[in-house]
Design a protein around this motif. Structure first.
Motif, PDB file in Angstrom:
ATOM      1  N   VAL A 106     -30.618 -80.012  -3.032  1.00 53.04           N
ATOM      2  CA  VAL A 106     -30.206 -80.195  -4.430  1.00 53.04           C
ATOM      3  C   VAL A 106     -31.250 -79.614  -5.374  1.00 53.04           C
ATOM      4  O   VAL A 106     -30.910 -78.947  -6.364  1.00 53.04           O
ATOM      5  CB  VAL A 106     -29.974 -81.691  -4.738  1.00 53.04           C
ATOM      6  N   LEU A 110     -30.786 -76.723  -8.089  1.00 52.85           N
ATOM      7  CA  LEU A 110     -31.181 -76.984  -9.470  1.00 52.85           C
ATOM      8  C   LEU A 110     -32.077 -75.867  -9.993  1.00 52.85           C
ATOM      9  O   LEU A 110     -31.866 -75.340 -11.094  1.00 52.85           O
ATOM     10  CB  LEU A 110     -31.895 -78.328  -9.543  1.00 52.85           C
ATOM     11  N   LEU A 130     -23.664 -77.985  -8.838  1.00 45.71           N
ATOM     12  CA  LEU A 130     -24.458 -79.020  -8.184  1.00 45.71           C
ATOM     13  C   LEU A 130     -23.584 -80.105  -7.560  1.00 45.71           C
ATOM     14  O   LEU A 130     -24.011 -81.243  -7.402  1.00 45.71           O
ATOM     15  CB  LEU A 130     -25.430 -79.649  -9.190  1.00 45.71           C
TER      16      LEU A 130
END
Length: 207
Positions: A106, A110, A130
């Motif tokens: 993640v 990001l 995401l």
């Protein structure tokens, strides 16, 4: 035991992954080398300072702030990510390792999409790029619900995160992307799409 075998398996898996990505690009974009992020990939010029630029041209600082805190496009859509569960996983080595790997992925997404000109995912409820964050967020919620906290405040935070997660899911099921253009393009040309739909709480699907 052959210590070289795991590396060989990983290498073969990597080759298969790359091959699948190239086949998908070939089927979707008519070329195995077309990524969808070419130089001519850019949005319209609006009142936002860094709009209209191609590729990964968005300032990472503002992209990170937006993806984390944006009312309409941020990670508030997956509030389980912000729950402190690593301590509760200390007795589950495999679970903690898997959770850390998910979080690392993640964080990679990001950092990558914070620089993309369309970090917001355009006319889409929530942080489009995401969506994988929902996996570790759901896992964290499950851990928190299975093991109650040491205080009523901790349990209240968990209940609030769970309620917000359910609410985000209901919004996604009800709204989809049907009414997004009507809400985000009040001037008919998208000039105010970003400041209104990304940063104004009362326009966000969450609230």
């Amino acid at each position: 035991m052959d210590l070289g075998r795991p590396a060989t398996v990983l290498d073969a898996g990597g080759v298969r992954a790359v091959a699948l990505v190239m086949v998908e690009a070939w089927l979707r974009r008519s070329s195995p080398f077309a990524t969808g992020y070419e130089a001519d990939d850019h949005g319209r010029r609006t009142i936002m300072p860094y709009s209209g630029l191609p590729g990964f041209s968005y300032p990472i600082f503002f992209g990170m702030l937006s993806l984390i805190f944006s009312f309409g496009k941020g990670l508030l859509f997956a509030p389980g990510l912000f729950l402190p569960v690593r301590q509760r996983l200390r007795y589950l080595a495999a679970g903690r390792q898997l959770y850390d790997l998910w979080l690392a992925f993640v964080i990679g997404l990001l950092l990558l999409y914070a620089m993309y000109w369309s970090w917001s995912g355009s006319s889409f409820w929530g942080p489009r790029y995401l969506l994988f964050a929902a996996v570790p967020a759901a896992f964290a919620l499950a851990v928190q619900c299975y093991r109650p906290g040491d205080s009523a405040v901790a349990d209240l935070v968990t209940v609030l995160a769970l309620g917000l997660s359910v609410w985000a899911g209901l919004n996604g099921a009800v709204f989809g992307d049907v009414d997004v253009p009507k809400v985000c393009w009040p001037d008919g040309g998208g000039q105010y799409e970003a400041p209104i739909c990304f940063y104004t709480p009362e326009i966000s699907a969450l609230w």
